[in-house]
Scaffold this active site. Structure first.
Site, PDB file in Angstrom:
ATOM      1  N   HIS A  22      28.178 -32.030 -12.915  1.00 23.11           N
ATOM      2  CA  HIS A  22      27.152 -31.310 -13.675  1.00 23.11           C
ATOM      3  C   HIS A  22      27.677 -29.939 -14.110  1.00 23.11           C
ATOM      4  CE1 HIS A  22      26.362 -28.772 -10.206  1.00 23.11           C
ATOM      5  NE2 HIS A  22      25.865 -29.757  -9.476  1.00 23.11           N
ATOM      6  N   HIS A  25      29.833 -27.751 -11.707  1.00 24.76           N
ATOM      7  CA  HIS A  25      31.220 -28.191 -11.504  1.00 24.76           C
ATOM      8  C   HIS A  25      32.064 -27.851 -12.720  1.00 24.76           C
ATOM      9  CE1 HIS A  25      28.715 -31.322  -9.284  1.00 24.76           C
ATOM     10  NE2 HIS A  25      29.218 -30.552  -8.344  1.00 24.76           N
ATOM     11  N   CYS A 130      23.914 -30.316   7.601  1.00 28.29           N
ATOM     12  CA  CYS A 130      23.412 -30.648   6.260  1.00 28.29           C
ATOM     13  C   CYS A 130      24.436 -31.557   5.614  1.00 28.29           C
ATOM     14  CB  CYS A 130      23.183 -29.400   5.413  1.00 28.29           C
ATOM     15  SG  CYS A 130      22.901 -29.832   3.671  1.00 28.29           S
ATOM     16  N   CYS A 133      25.844 -30.306   2.190  1.00 30.29           N
ATOM     17  CA  CYS A 133      26.903 -29.286   2.307  1.00 30.29           C
ATOM     18  C   CYS A 133      28.063 -29.805   3.140  1.00 30.29           C
ATOM     19  CB  CYS A 133      26.468 -28.045   3.070  1.00 30.29           C
ATOM     20  SG  CYS A 133      25.090 -27.139   2.481  1.00 30.29           S
ATOM     21  N   CYS A 147      18.017 -26.793   4.949  1.00 30.47           N
ATOM     22  CA  CYS A 147      19.330 -26.217   4.622  1.00 30.47           C
ATOM     23  C   CYS A 147      19.123 -25.037   3.675  1.00 30.47           C
ATOM     24  CB  CYS A 147      20.195 -27.283   3.960  1.00 30.47           C
ATOM     25  SG  CYS A 147      21.556 -26.579   3.013  1.00 30.47           S
ATOM     26  N   HIS A 150      20.635 -26.199   0.047  1.00 29.10           N
ATOM     27  CA  HIS A 150      20.052 -27.339  -0.670  1.00 29.10           C
ATOM     28  C   HIS A 150      18.542 -27.464  -0.516  1.00 29.10           C
ATOM     29  CE1 HIS A 150      24.328 -28.410  -0.445  1.00 29.10           C
ATOM     30  NE2 HIS A 150      24.105 -28.902  -1.639  1.00 29.10           N
ATOM     31  N   LYS A 298      16.229 -23.671  -9.816  1.00 29.97           N
ATOM     32  CA  LYS A 298      17.420 -24.222  -9.215  1.00 29.97           C
ATOM     33  C   LYS A 298      17.664 -25.621  -9.788  1.00 29.97           C
ATOM     34  CE  LYS A 298      19.699 -24.610  -4.934  1.00 29.97           C
ATOM     35  NZ  LYS A 298      19.887 -24.353  -3.559  1.00 29.97           N
ATOM     36  N   LYS A 301      18.328 -32.718  -8.561  1.00 29.77           N
ATOM     37  CA  LYS A 301      17.966 -34.070  -9.003  1.00 29.77           C
ATOM     38  C   LYS A 301      16.464 -34.289  -8.938  1.00 29.77           C
ATOM     39  CE  LYS A 301      21.188 -37.724  -8.930  1.00 29.77           C
ATOM     40  NZ  LYS A 301      21.816 -38.830  -8.213  1.00 29.77           N
TER      41      LYS A 301
HETATM   42  N1  MSP Z   1      33.902 -30.536  -1.839  1.00 32.40           N
HETATM   43  C1  MSP Z   1      33.489 -29.188  -1.688  1.00 32.40           C
HETATM   44  C2  MSP Z   1      34.598 -28.221  -2.004  1.00 32.40           C
HETATM   45  C3  MSP Z   1      35.851 -28.390  -1.199  1.00 32.40           C
HETATM   46  S1  MSP Z   1      37.086 -27.298  -1.697  1.00 32.40           S
HETATM   47  C4  MSP Z   1      38.224 -27.353  -0.524  1.00 32.40           C
HETATM   48  C5  MSP Z   1      32.315 -28.904  -2.609  1.00 32.40           C
HETATM   49  N2  MSP Z   1      32.160 -29.696  -3.645  1.00 32.40           N
HETATM   50  S2  MSP Z   1      30.958 -29.672  -4.682  1.00 32.40           S
HETATM   51  O1  MSP Z   1      31.229 -30.746  -5.592  1.00 32.40           O
HETATM   52  O2  MSP Z   1      29.726 -29.727  -3.986  1.00 32.40           O
HETATM   53  O3  MSP Z   1      30.911 -28.294  -5.405  1.00 32.40           O
HETATM   54  C6  MSP Z   1      31.984 -27.723  -6.031  1.00 32.40           C
HETATM   55  C7  MSP Z   1      31.677 -26.452  -6.778  1.00 32.40           C
HETATM   56  O4  MSP Z   1      30.577 -26.555  -7.669  1.00 32.40           O
HETATM   57  C8  MSP Z   1      31.400 -25.264  -5.867  1.00 32.40           C
HETATM   58  O5  MSP Z   1      32.290 -24.225  -6.193  1.00 32.40           O
HETATM   59  C9  MSP Z   1      29.981 -24.873  -6.212  1.00 32.40           C
HETATM   60  O6  MSP Z   1      29.778 -23.509  -6.124  1.00 32.40           O
HETATM   61  C10 MSP Z   1      29.876 -25.336  -7.652  1.00 32.40           C
HETATM   62  N3  MSP Z   1      28.479 -25.450  -8.042  1.00 32.40           N
HETATM   63  C11 MSP Z   1      27.570 -26.405  -7.645  1.00 32.40           C
HETATM   64  N4  MSP Z   1      26.369 -26.097  -8.203  1.00 32.40           N
HETATM   65  C12 MSP Z   1      26.463 -24.965  -8.938  1.00 32.40           C
HETATM   66  C13 MSP Z   1      25.599 -24.259  -9.797  1.00 32.40           C
HETATM   67  N5  MSP Z   1      24.340 -24.583  -9.956  1.00 32.40           N
HETATM   68  N6  MSP Z   1      26.122 -23.208 -10.488  1.00 32.40           N
HETATM   69  C14 MSP Z   1      27.453 -22.883 -10.413  1.00 32.40           C
HETATM   70  N7  MSP Z   1      28.277 -23.527  -9.629  1.00 32.40           N
HETATM   71  C15 MSP Z   1      27.791 -24.466  -8.749  1.00 32.40           C
HETATM   72  O7  MSP Z   1      31.599 -27.966  -2.374  1.00 32.40           O
END
Ligand code: MSP
Length: 508
Positions: A22, A25, A130, A133, A147, A150, A298, A301
């Site tokens: 999304h 990411h 969680c 996380c 959490c 989340h 926020k 889903k």
């Molecule tokens: N798998 C772990 C990271 C391991 S690194 C050794 C993880 N993955 S994740 O897919 O959940 O998230 C990855 C990134 O997406 C994180 O840096 C997180 O901050 C970012 N984001 C998830 N939701 C977000 C927003 N709503 N806004 C900006 N970034 C966000 O965590």
């Protein structure tokens, strides 16, 4: 002997593939891509790493729900992520998957190091977990019993576990932060972390007895390595840790781990402690960016407001998406996403700004000079003003070193606004009518030269658009070394720009 380029190793977090990507990411990945492209053009030997986090309970459950084995499931999810990175022009050099054999070997090597160093012991874990996380929480961390990140229910865990002696590293960490004041960025987040570390560190559980999908511990196959220890290792497994010492020496320590604020603790506290225990230098910098909300809420889903980058690309194109998310909110701060804001910026900055200016300049050279670059003659005051406005690499470079993407973009748009002003004030159409061809040549040359530099500066941010302009000007393959006034050769023919770079899109 050719001069050896300095190296720059930049990483994104590796993403959980339990679901599709999304906006959040895409944000981290685009930011890392812009830095990687910028550094390459600035003469660095760059390694840009991204990848996928494929083990753990969250993935195990997602696979079960899909009726697949975890391996089948992740093998089907990874192409979905790679496809988005392709569409967004993400220029990663290496893609690490934690289910790969090389990664697993590296995790076991690192684990063995911590173990031989006496930093791992067997204990009993009791507390909350969680799954979203993949993190342990104490009751004090929870918000209304949920959490804190989340806002979902946590699970109660009570199981045998192996622990890492994180507490042992408290003083070394504090010394390290002190000696490396830029290690954690932005600085307001650094202070938060330092205060928490000063309050004391608890040892952390680093194995899971009830999870099946992971890397079994070498000395107790009933446990798998805790997914975060597994995941953090990606930053070194991808560069040959324990396998290829030449590669490893070349790239480590990483210059920049780009992450979101939610995972700063893992990167700024746990990761350096693990590395210290293994006798490996910590990375040079961790930068935690802010989070996007969507129209004030926020993203989740259950709310049904998750932004799918593919849909935005379908409507506005990849460059517009890249531009918007880096321009709209200062990196490090939280910000809000709305299509209305994207649409406004798209129409004003890209259609009316960059697109129009480019069209104006190409029209001049086509109409008055048959697409041949004219020769500049006598320089007037306004020409010098234009030259100094466009000469902004130093400023941009310093913004980029601080990851101030939105400022860098603003500065480039300032230069463009000046070009528009220059056209309005020099009135090329009037010069033509009055037969002042020498002056018209100078004005047109200057505008082409300004556009050449602007398109080069824009390259890391808007690679597709920049390429279109550069192809028309015949200036592809230039680097930041070419950012000096007067590089365009008069007399050479340029191509016409076909169509427009961006067309207006009405808000639905
Ligand atoms: N798998 C772990 C990271 C391991 S690194 C050794 C993880 N993955 S994740 O897919 O959940 O998230 C990855 C990134 O997406 C994180 O840096 C997180 O901050 C970012 N984001 C998830 N939701 C977000 C927003 N709503 N806004 C900006 N970034 C966000 O965590």
């Amino acid at each position: 002997m050719p001069e050896r380029k300095p190296k720059f190793y930049v990483t994104t977090p590796i993403y959980y593939v339990n679901d599709v990507p999304h906006l959040g990411h895409a944000y981290t990945t685009i930011a890392a891509d812009v830095i990687a492209r910028f550094k390459r053009l600035a003469g660095y030997d760059v390694l840009f790493l991204t990848g996928t986090d494929e083990h753990g309970l969250k993935i195990q459950r997602a696979a079960e729900a899909a009726g697949k084995t975890p391996q089948e499931f992740v093998d089907e999810m990874v192409p979905i992520w790679k496809n988005l990175w392709r569409r967004l022009n993400i220029s990663y050099d290496s893609f690490i998957r934690t289910s790969s054999e090389t990664h697993k070997k590296a995790v076991l090597k690192l684990y063995q190091k911590l173990f031989s160093n006496g930093d791992i012991y067997k204990g009993f874990y009791e507390g909350y977990y969680c799954v979203a996380c993949e993190a342990f929480y104490s009751i004090g961390d929870l918000k209304n019993g949920n959490c804190p990140i989340h806002n979902q229910p946590v699970e109660w865990l009570k199981e045998e576990s192996y622990f890492f002696k994180l507490s042992k590293y408290q003083n070394r960490l504090l010394e390290f932060y002190e000696k490396n004041p830029n290690f954690i960025q932005p600085s307001f987040r650094k202070n938060e972390i330092i205060n928490r570390v000063k309050n004391g560190l608890k040892d952390i559980s680093i194995s899971r007895a009830r999870v099946k999908w992971g890397i079994p511990l070498p000395h107790n196959k009933k446990h798998v390595v805790y997914v975060w220890l597994d995941a953090l290792t990606n930053y070194i497994s991808a560069i040959g840790y324990g396998e290829n010492s030449v590669e490893f020496k070349k790239w480590w320590p990483a210059d920049l781990h780009l992450i979101g604020k939610d995972i700063l603790w893992f990167h700024a506290v746990i990761w350096p402690s693990i590395l210290m225990s293994a006798g490996i230098e910590p990375p040079k910098q961790i930068f935690a960016h802010g989070w996007w909300t969507v129209e004030g809420e926020k993203m989740s889903k259950t709310r049904g407001n998750v932004i799918d980058p593919n849909k935005i690309i379908n409507k506005y194109g990849s460059d517009a998406f890249r531009y918007f998310i880096l321009r709209e909110m200062p990196f490090g701060q939280d910000g809000d996403f709305s299509e209305l804001a994207l649409n406004r910026r798209y129409n004003s900055d890209l259609v009316n700004g960059l697109g129009n200016l480019t069209k104006r300049i190409f029209t001049l050279v086509e109409k008055y000079f048959n697409n041949k670059i004219p020769e500049p003659k006598k320089v007037e005051r306004i020409d010098n003003d234009l030259i100094s406005k466009v000469d902004c690499f130093k400023e941009i470079n310093s913004y980029m070193n601080n990851l101030e993407f939105s400022r860098a973009l603003e500065r480039i748009w300032d230069a463009m606004a000046f070009c528009d002003k220059y056209i309005n004030e020099t009135e090329p159409w009037k010069l033509y009518k009055e037969g002042k061809i020498e002056r018209l040549s100078t004005v047109t040359y200057n505008l082409l030269e300004a556009l050449r530099e602007i398109s080069l500066l824009l390259n890391p941010f808007l690679p597709d658009t920049s390429k279109k302009i550069q192809e028309a000007l015949n200036t592809q393959n230039q680097t930041f070394k070419d950012l000096y006034w007067g590089k365009l050769t008069p007399g050479l023919t340029i191509k016409s720009m076909e169509g427009v770079l961006f067309s207006k899109i009405k808000m639905p």
